[in-house]
Design an enzyme around this catalytic site. Structure first.
Site, short mmCIF file in Angstrom:
data_model
loop_
_atom_site.label_atom_id
_atom_site.label_comp_id
_atom_site.label_asym_id
_atom_site.label_seq_id
_atom_site.Cartn_x
_atom_site.Cartn_y
_atom_site.Cartn_z
N LEU A 58 9.87 -3.96 12.53
CA LEU A 58 9.54 -2.59 12.48
C LEU A 58 11.10 -2.13 13.00
CD1 LEU A 58 6.25 -1.99 13.93
CD2 LEU A 58 6.89 -1.82 11.63
N HIS B 170 -5.19 24.38 20.27
CA HIS B 170 -6.18 24.64 19.15
C HIS B 170 -5.67 25.76 18.23
CE1 HIS B 170 -10.06 25.03 17.24
NE2 HIS B 170 -9.85 26.23 17.31
N LEU C 221 0.95 -1.17 0.13
CA LEU C 221 0.03 0.04 -0.10
C LEU C 221 0.74 1.24 -0.13
CD1 LEU C 221 -2.85 -1.19 2.17
CD2 LEU C 221 -2.74 -1.20 -0.11
N GLU C 222 2.04 1.16 0.60
CA GLU C 222 2.86 2.33 0.55
C GLU C 222 3.39 2.67 -0.71
OE1 GLU C 222 4.52 2.91 5.18
OE2 GLU C 222 5.93 2.35 3.89
P1 FAD Z 1 18.19 -4.96 9.06
O1 FAD Z 1 17.67 -3.45 8.70
O2 FAD Z 1 17.68 -5.84 7.82
O3 FAD Z 1 19.71 -4.87 9.09
C1 FAD Z 1 20.29 -6.17 8.90
C2 FAD Z 1 21.74 -6.15 8.19
O4 FAD Z 1 22.51 -7.23 8.49
C3 FAD Z 1 21.61 -5.89 6.76
O5 FAD Z 1 22.37 -4.62 6.33
C4 FAD Z 1 22.62 -7.04 6.24
O6 FAD Z 1 23.33 -6.67 5.14
C5 FAD Z 1 23.53 -7.43 7.39
N1 FAD Z 1 23.64 -8.86 7.48
C6 FAD Z 1 22.95 -10.08 7.29
N2 FAD Z 1 23.90 -11.00 7.37
C7 FAD Z 1 24.95 -10.63 7.29
C8 FAD Z 1 26.36 -11.29 7.89
N3 FAD Z 1 26.53 -12.50 7.78
N4 FAD Z 1 27.68 -10.44 7.69
C9 FAD Z 1 27.29 -9.06 7.90
N5 FAD Z 1 26.35 -8.40 7.77
C10 FAD Z 1 25.22 -9.31 7.59
N6 FAD Z 1 10.08 -0.44 9.34
C11 FAD Z 1 9.65 0.72 10.26
O7 FAD Z 1 9.71 0.87 11.58
N7 FAD Z 1 9.12 1.90 9.52
C12 FAD Z 1 9.16 2.02 8.24
O8 FAD Z 1 8.47 3.05 7.59
C13 FAD Z 1 9.57 0.88 7.62
N8 FAD Z 1 9.58 1.09 6.17
C14 FAD Z 1 10.03 -0.20 5.41
C15 FAD Z 1 9.94 -0.08 4.08
C16 FAD Z 1 10.41 -1.01 3.21
C17 FAD Z 1 10.33 -1.23 1.82
C18 FAD Z 1 11.05 -2.28 3.85
C19 FAD Z 1 11.52 -3.46 3.01
C20 FAD Z 1 11.01 -2.33 5.24
C21 FAD Z 1 10.60 -1.39 6.01
N9 FAD Z 1 10.47 -1.30 7.55
C22 FAD Z 1 10.19 -0.14 8.34
C23 FAD Z 1 11.14 -2.63 8.24
C24 FAD Z 1 12.58 -2.19 8.61
O9 FAD Z 1 13.43 -1.64 7.41
C25 FAD Z 1 13.23 -3.12 9.43
O10 FAD Z 1 12.14 -3.50 10.63
C26 FAD Z 1 14.58 -2.91 10.06
O11 FAD Z 1 15.40 -2.63 9.10
C27 FAD Z 1 14.89 -4.28 10.80
O12 FAD Z 1 16.16 -3.88 11.64
P2 FAD Z 1 17.34 -4.80 11.63
O13 FAD Z 1 18.32 -4.27 12.39
O14 FAD Z 1 16.57 -5.95 12.32
O15 FAD Z 1 17.51 -5.69 10.38
P1 NAI Z 2 2.80 -7.65 5.16
O1 NAI Z 2 2.79 -8.62 6.14
O2 NAI Z 2 2.66 -6.37 5.90
O3 NAI Z 2 1.84 -7.77 4.03
C1 NAI Z 2 1.92 -8.84 3.30
C2 NAI Z 2 0.34 -9.11 2.77
O4 NAI Z 2 0.49 -10.23 1.53
C3 NAI Z 2 -0.58 -9.59 3.59
O5 NAI Z 2 -1.57 -9.03 3.48
C4 NAI Z 2 -0.63 -11.06 3.21
O6 NAI Z 2 -1.93 -11.52 3.51
C5 NAI Z 2 -0.68 -10.91 1.92
N1 NAI Z 2 -0.11 -12.47 1.07
C6 NAI Z 2 0.73 -13.04 1.45
N2 NAI Z 2 0.77 -14.10 0.42
C7 NAI Z 2 0.07 -13.64 -0.44
C8 NAI Z 2 -0.26 -14.18 -1.88
N3 NAI Z 2 0.37 -15.63 -2.18
N4 NAI Z 2 -0.89 -13.69 -2.70
C9 NAI Z 2 -1.60 -12.48 -2.05
N5 NAI Z 2 -1.43 -11.91 -1.02
C10 NAI Z 2 -0.62 -12.57 -0.10
O7 NAI Z 2 4.28 -7.71 4.46
P2 NAI Z 2 4.94 -6.50 3.48
O8 NAI Z 2 4.02 -5.53 3.08
O9 NAI Z 2 5.79 -7.36 2.45
O10 NAI Z 2 5.92 -5.97 4.41
C11 NAI Z 2 6.93 -6.68 5.23
C12 NAI Z 2 7.25 -6.03 6.33
O11 NAI Z 2 8.05 -4.95 6.42
C13 NAI Z 2 5.93 -5.72 7.31
O12 NAI Z 2 5.53 -6.78 8.00
C14 NAI Z 2 6.54 -4.51 8.21
O13 NAI Z 2 6.84 -4.94 9.42
C15 NAI Z 2 7.53 -3.95 7.43
N6 NAI Z 2 7.22 -2.56 6.84
C16 NAI Z 2 6.98 -1.71 7.74
C17 NAI Z 2 6.59 -0.49 6.97
C18 NAI Z 2 6.06 0.48 8.09
O14 NAI Z 2 6.29 0.30 9.33
N7 NAI Z 2 5.61 1.71 7.65
C19 NAI Z 2 6.65 -0.38 5.77
C20 NAI Z 2 6.98 -1.19 5.00
C21 NAI Z 2 7.44 -2.61 5.46
#
Ligand code: FAD
Ligand code: NAI
Length: 473
Positions: free
Chosen positions: A327, A452, A193-194
Site C-alpha cells: 500500500l 449530525h 474489483l476496483e
Molecule cells: P513503487 O510505487 O512501485 O515505486 C518503485 C519505483 O522504483 C518505480 O517507479 C520503478 O520505476 C522504480 N525502480 C525500480 N527499479 C529501479 C532501478 N533499478 N532504478 C531506478 N528506478 C527503479 N495503494 C494504496 O495505498 N491505495 C490505492 O488506492 C492503490 N491503488 C493501486 C492501484 C493499482 C492499479 C496498483 C497497481 C497499485 C495500487 N496501490 C494502491 C499500491 C501502490 O501503488 C503501491 O503500494 C505503492 O506504489 C508502493 O510504493 P513503493 O514506493 O514501494 O513502490
Molecule cells: P490481491 O492480492 O488483492 O488479489 C488477488 C486475488 O487474486 C486474490 O483474491 C487471489 O486469491 C486471486 N488469485 C490468485 N491467483 C489466482 C488465479 N490463478 N486464478 C484466480 N484468482 C487468483 O492482488 P491485486 O488485486 O492484484 O492487487 C495487488 C496489490 O495492489 C494489492 O495487494 C494491494 O496491496 C495493491 N492495491 C491496493 C489498492 C488499494 O489500496 N485500494 C488498489 C489496488 C491495488
C-alpha cells in the site's frame, strides 16, 4: 551537481520520494533515482491515482445514468471516454510534477535513470551506484546510505501472456480505448474489483473468476460476504473457487478456459478483454543485490529488520519490495521512519494502525485485527455493529448498503480493529485509525461528539454497540 550524497534512494514511488524528502527536511543530502521517466512510482503513474480518477469519473457517470432520476433530476448522459482518459492523464501529470517541486523545495536531487548498486557502504567506504541515464551515458554516484524502494510489479498468470490490449494487467486496464462488451477479471482482489467496477459502470458485463471461495481474501469474512452480495446486486458475476487454465485468441475476442480450483470439468468463458489481477510481486531485478550480498526471502522480498536495515550495513529497504501490505501509505510510513532512523532519530511504524481501503462503491475499509485474527490468537473481544440503513445521512444520500463493525478487547475495551463496508468508508476509517494509534477504547469513540447528520455517526453508534447502548436503532 554533487555525485556524493548522505543517502541515495533507488525508486521514486511513495516509499522512495517520501524517504528522500524527509531526509532533505532533516538536513541530509539525498538523491532519488527512478527509471520510469517520471517520479511518483506505481502509485502516481499506473496505480492509486489513475485508478481513483477513473473510479470517480465512472461513478459520476453511472450515478447520472441511473440515480439522478430518483433524485428528481432528468439528464441525458453520454460517455466521452477519450475526455475521461485525458482528465486522468492530466491529474497524473500534475501530481508527478508535484513530486519534482517537492524535491527542489527539500534540496533532493531527482535523477531519471536505471540504478544498480556496484558496492555496498562498508568500513568507512562509501557505497557506489551506477546510473544508466536516458541518453545512454552512465553516471557514477557514491553514498553513505542506500535505500532500496523499487516497489513491485504485476504477478504473472502462468501460461498467459499480457499484451496490455486484449489481455491486460492493471496498467492496460487503465488505458483501454473502448468499453469492452464482456470483461473477464481474474482475481477478486482489490485491483479486480476496483477496475472491474470502472468498466462495469461504463457498460461492460463483468465476470470475476477467483481461485479462493471468497472475494478480497484477508478482509473480515462477514464484510467480505456482504461486499460480494452488494457487488452481485450491482450486476457483477462471480465464479469463486475457480481457476483460469488457458486462454485462446479468436477472431472475435478471447476464449478463456476455467475449471474448479479443486479440479474437475473445464468450461469456457468468452470475453473481449481479460484483466489479470492476481497480485503483485516485489521488484528487485537488475539491482545488483546478489552481487553485494543483500538477502531476499522466499517470495523475493528484501529482508530487513524493524529499522529497515538489510543484512548489509548501510543498505535499507522500504515499501512494496519488503514484507507487509503493498500500500502507498504503508510505504510512506516506512519512508518517514527509515529517514528518521538514518538521521539518528527513533523512527517507528505501527502496523496495527495501517488502514486498507477498496475504492469501489460502496467502499470497504479495514484497520487493525479482524474477527478471524482475534479468534486465531485466542483474544476475547466484543463487537459493536451499526448498519447504514439506520444512519440519517446515508438515507439522505440514498446510500444505505453496508455497516460499521468495531472490535474491542473484552476486558480493557481497547479498540482492536474495525471494518466498514459503506459510503465514504475510506474516510470514515480515519477516526478508528487514530483511536488505535492513541490506544483508545471503544467508549472513547462512543463518548465523542459527532456532527449530525453525518456518516461518522454510524462509527459512533457502532462503538456504542460494543457496550450495548446503540441509540439510533
Ligand atoms: P513503487 O510505487 O512501485 O515505486 C518503485 C519505483 O522504483 C518505480 O517507479 C520503478 O520505476 C522504480 N525502480 C525500480 N527499479 C529501479 C532501478 N533499478 N532504478 C531506478 N528506478 C527503479 N495503494 C494504496 O495505498 N491505495 C490505492 O488506492 C492503490 N491503488 C493501486 C492501484 C493499482 C492499479 C496498483 C497497481 C497499485 C495500487 N496501490 C494502491 C499500491 C501502490 O501503488 C503501491 O503500494 C505503492 O506504489 C508502493 O510504493 P513503493 O514506493 O514501494 O513502490
Ligand atoms: P490481491 O492480492 O488483492 O488479489 C488477488 C486475488 O487474486 C486474490 O483474491 C487471489 O486469491 C486471486 N488469485 C490468485 N491467483 C489466482 C488465479 N490463478 N486464478 C484466480 N484468482 C487468483 O492482488 P491485486 O488485486 O492484484 O492487487 C495487488 C496489490 O495492489 C494489492 O495487494 C494491494 O496491496 C495493491 N492495491 C491496493 C489498492 C488499494 O489500496 N485500494 C488498489 C489496488 C491495488
Amino acid at each position: 551537481m554533487a555525485d556524493s550524497f548522505d543517502a541515495i534512494v533507488i525508486g521514486g514511488g511513495p516509499g522512495g520520494y517520501n524517504v528522500a524528502i524527509r531526509l532533505g527536511q532533516l538536513g541530509l543530502t539525498a538523491a532519488c533515482i527512478d527509471k520510469r521517466g517520471a517520479f511518483g512510482g506505481t502509485c502516481l503513474n499506473i496505480g492509486c491515482i489513475p485508478s481513483k480518477a477513473l473510479l470517480h469519473a465512472s461513478e459520476r457517470f453511472h450515478e447520472a445514468e441511473t440515480d439522478f432520476a430518483k433524485l428528481g433530476i432528468k439528464a441525458k448522459v453520454e460517455l466521452d471516454l477519450p475526455a475521461m482518459m485525458a482528465q486522468k492523464t492530466k491529474v497524473v501529470g500534475e501530481l508527478t510534477k508535484g513530486v519534482e517541486f517537492l524535491f527542489k523545495k527539500n534540496k533532493v536531487e531527482g535523477i531519471i535513470g536505471e540504478a544498480k548498486i556496484t558496492a555496498a557502504p562498508s568500513n568507512g567506504n562509501l557505497g557506489k551506484i551506477e546510473v544508466k541515464l536516458p541518453d545512454g551515458k552512465t553516471r557514477s554516484l557514491t553514498a553513505k546510505n542506500i535505500i532500496i524502494a523499487t516497489g513491485s510489479d504485476v504477478a504473472p498468470l502462468p501460461g498467459v501472456t499480457v499484451d496490455e490490449k486484449q489481455i491486460v494487467s492493471s496498467t492496460g486496464a487503465l488505458t483501454l480505448g473502448a468499453v469492452p462488451k464482456k470483461l473477464l477479471v481474474v482475481g477478486a482482489g482489490v485491483i479486480g474489483l476496483e477496475l472491474g467496477s470502472v468498466w462495469k459502470r461504463l457498460g461492460a458485463e463483468v465476470t470475476v473468476v477467483e481461485f479462493l471461495d471468497r472475494v478480497t481474501p484477508g478482509i473480515d469474512l462477514e464484510v467480505s460476504k456482504a461486499f460480494q452480495r452488494i457487488l452481485t446486486k450491482q450486476g457483477f458475476t462471480f465464479q469463486l473457487s475457480t481457476k483460469v487454465t488457458g486462454v485462446e485468441k479468436t477472431k472475435t475476442g478471447l476464449k478463456v478456459t476455467v475449471e474448479p480450483a479443486a479440479g474437475g470439468d473445464k468450461s469456457v468463458i468468452e470475453c473481449d478483454v481479460m484483466l489479470v489481477a492476481i497480485g503483485r510481486i516485489p521488484y528487485t531485478a537488475n539491482l545488483g543485490l546478489a552481487e553485494v550480498g543483500v538477502a531476499l526471502d522466499k517470495r523475493g522480498r528484501v529482508i530487513t529488520d524493524t529499522h529497515f536495515r538489510t543484512n548489509v550495513a548501510g543498505i535499507y529497504a522500504i515499501g512494496d519490495c519488503r514484507e507487509g501490505p503493498m500500500l502507498a501509505h504503508k510505504a510512506e510510513e516506512e519512508a518517514v521512519a527509515c529517514a528518521e532512523n538514518i538521521a539518528g532519530k527513533a523512527g517507528h511504524v505501527n502496523y496495527d494502525a495501517i488502514p486498507s481501503v477498496v475504492y469501489t462503491f460502496p467502499e470497504v475499509a479495514t484497520v487493525g485485527k479482524n474477527e478471524e485474527d482475534l479468534k486465531a490468537a485466542g483474544v476475547k473481544y466484543k463487537i459493536g455493529k451499526f448498519p447504514f440503513t439506520a444512519n440519517a445521512r446515508a438515507k439522505t444520500i440514498a446510500a444505505t448498503d453496508g455497516f460499521v463493525k468495531i472490535l474491542a478487547d473484552a476486558e480493557t475495551d481497547k479498540v482492536l480493529g474495525c471494518a466498514i463496508v459503506g459510503p465514504e468508508a475510506g474516510n470514515l476509517i480515519a477516526e478508528v485509525v487514530l483511536a488505535i494509534e492513541f490506544g483508545a477504547s471503544s467508549e472513547d469513540i462512543a463518548r465523542t461528539c459527532h456532527s449530525h447528520p453525518t456518516l461518522t455517526e454510524a462509527v459512533r453508534q457502532a462503538a456504542m454497540g460494543v457496550e450495548g447502548w446503540t441509540m439510533q436503532m
